[in-house]
Design an enzyme around this catalytic site. Structure first.
Site, PDB file in Angstrom:
ATOM      1  N   HIS A   1     -10.165  -7.139  -4.619  1.00  0.00           N
ATOM      2  CA  HIS A   1      -9.777  -6.076  -3.706  1.00  0.00           C
ATOM      3  C   HIS A   1     -10.152  -6.488  -2.284  1.00  0.00           C
ATOM      4  O   HIS A   1     -11.015  -7.332  -2.078  1.00  0.00           O
ATOM      5  CB  HIS A   1     -10.547  -4.804  -4.095  1.00  0.00           C
ATOM      6  CG  HIS A   1     -10.589  -3.753  -3.055  1.00  0.00           C
ATOM      7  ND1 HIS A   1     -11.706  -3.497  -2.291  1.00  0.00           N
ATOM      8  CD2 HIS A   1      -9.650  -2.880  -2.649  1.00  0.00           C
ATOM      9  CE1 HIS A   1     -11.447  -2.494  -1.469  1.00  0.00           C
ATOM     10  NE2 HIS A   1     -10.218  -2.104  -1.666  1.00  0.00           N
TER      11      HIS A   1
ATOM     12  N   LYS B   1       0.869  -1.182   0.000  1.00  0.00           N
ATOM     13  CA  LYS B   1       0.000   0.000   0.000  1.00  0.00           C
ATOM     14  C   LYS B   1       0.903   1.229   0.000  1.00  0.00           C
ATOM     15  O   LYS B   1       1.680   1.439   0.930  1.00  0.00           O
ATOM     16  CB  LYS B   1      -0.885  -0.013   1.263  1.00  0.00           C
ATOM     17  CG  LYS B   1      -1.713   1.221   1.458  1.00  0.00           C
ATOM     18  CD  LYS B   1      -2.681   1.466   0.328  1.00  0.00           C
ATOM     19  CE  LYS B   1      -3.845   0.496   0.370  1.00  0.00           C
ATOM     20  NZ  LYS B   1      -4.770   0.680  -0.778  1.00  0.00           N
TER      21      LYS B   1
HETATM   22 MG   LIG Z   1      -6.531  -0.463  -4.148  1.00  0.00          MG
END
Ligand SMILES: [Mg+2]
Length: 429
Positions: free
Chosen positions: A325, A198
């Site tokens: 996701h 991330k």
């Molecule tokens: Mg994403």
């Protein structure tokens, strides 16, 4: 033997679940995050489980929907999607959800996010009533296990001083060495061989260095970087040029279909999204402009498991890849993801999951990753059982909260540590 599949009761239990201080471009995860657990009970006493987002706007929709479901059959899922449940426009006119991390929030998407939990609960109940796994109700599995990727985050060692929250044993990860160490532990603990970082937290140079460090430490392992639209088109292209062949794909480098299309036109690095294609309405423009090469489905906001299969079929028709996701979720949703993923032939990438970050769950027995994979259950329904004591404990936490944590707000959590923090304007870099 005749069965009575009439829904006699729908229980909604909002809970707060411990979440580590994971950083993203909007801020940091709060110490507890809201989820909603749905139980659909039939006249025969069969209980089906579902799970979705638990923020106030989802709960407000879930209550009228639960009332309308009572008295119907659990096989009546299509009609469920036809129910006209009004969405308060004030809940969607902010146009983005959690600072945009889940893409634009339309009334339809909000409705589907809630309906997905009811659909999953009905399928779980039907599977239990018939003695069939959910994947069989979806046409049957084409694989016996589903691969997931390690979801790496920049993180603090703990939540800010003075903030309630659970301790975790992951330590801090704020530089390339920290990210590599975290990846090593993910691999040791769960066997993951594919890694997603991330991003959008630090300037791109630092995140490029982290991906390079991962590539050095884990040669040949698929790597992804997801800055949640924090970069301009030019920055996205620069990162793509620098990381090039090291990346399996770049996820939402820039915000929105036009910017993604511009990036895609000028790089060979595949682009993935869970932000610019999050509804069926967004597909046409993105696919015809070649803006994305992989769609990361989230069965919550796409509207359930059957809609995920429909999405996969559309992606297949356009030659676009599909994977999954993940937002913070518990085992009910992980089981649901695994069942539907098992039925999608063209699932070409390991799915994302936050589950290893969740120290708490409402399941009697946690799901486990072996070799980075979850075995597809052949037990009736989803194949999971509720731990009612734990559900009650996490619900008590929600009841006792003064409201501060009932709506996820990563920027607010960041302001506890950095009082001057303002939600960044995109692109940040
Ligand atoms: Mg994403």
């Amino acid at each position: 033997m005749t069965r009575d599949l009439t829904v006699t009761e729908v229980r909604l239990t909002p809970i707060l679940v411990a979440d580590p201080p994971l950083l993203n471009t909007q801020g940091v995860h709060q110490p507890y995050t809201p989820r909603l657990i749905v139980e659909v009970v039939t006249a025969d006493g069969v209980t089906g489980l579902g799970e979705t987002y638990g923020d106030t706007k989802y709960l407000e929709l879930a209550r009228p929907l639960a009332d309308r479901l009572t008295g119907r059959q659990i096989t009546d899922v299509n009609a469920l999607f036809g129910l006209d449940i009004a969405v308060d426009p004030a809940r969607v006119d902010s146009s983005v959800d959690v600072g945009g991390l889940r893409g634009v929030l339309s009334a339809d998407k909000l409705r589907l996010s809630v309906l997905s939990a009811f659909e999953v609960a009905c399928l779980d109940a039907l599977g239990k009533a018939l003695g069939l796994p959910v994947h069989a109700l979806l046409g049957g599995k084409v694989r016996d296990s589903v691969e997931y990727s390690a979801y790496l985050f920049y993180k603090w060692a703990g939540h800010p001083k003075g903030v309630a929250g659970e301790k975790d044993d992951w330590g801090a990860a704020l530089d390339p060495a920290g990210v590599v160490e975290q990846a090593r532990r993910f691999k040791e603990r769960h066997g993951f061989t594919s890694f997603k970082l991330k991003g959008g937290v630090f300037p791109p140079e630092q995140e490029i260095a982290a991906v390079r460090a991962l590539a050095d430490a884990f040669p040949g392992h698929p790597l992804r970087l997801d800055p949640n639209g924090a970069w301009s088109v030019e920055t996205s292209l620069r990162v793509a040029a620098e990381l090039g062949g090291l990346l399996e794909y770049l996820e939402d480098p820039a915000l929105g279909t036009p910017a993604m299309a511009e990036v895609a036109a000028r790089t060979d690095v595949p682009l993935a999204t869970n932000m610019c294609v999050t509804t069926f309405a967004e597909i046409e423009e993105a696919f015809t402009r070649g803006a994305v090469q992989v769609v990361l489905s989230d069965h919550h906001y796409w509207g359930g498991l059957r809609n995920t299969q429909r999405l996969a079929a559309i992606c297949h028709a356009f030659g676009v890849g599909v994977s999954m996701h993940s937002n913070t979720h518990l085992g009910i949703s992980l089981a649901a993801m695994t069942h539907v993923a098992a039925t999608v032939a063209d699932l070409d990438h390991a799915c994302d999951s936050h589950y290893p970050w969740q120290s708490e769950d409402v399941l009697a027995e946690r799901l486990t990753f072996t070799g980075g994979r979850i075995a597809v259950s052949d037990a009736p329904g989803l194949g999971v059982e509720l731990d009612r004591d734990e559900l009650a404990r996490l619900h008590r936490r929600w009841t006792e909260d003064d409201g501060a944590l009932r709506d996820r707000d990563d920027a607010a959590a960041m302001r506890v540590a950095e009082p001057d923090w303002v939600t960044p304007t995109m692109p940040r870099w």
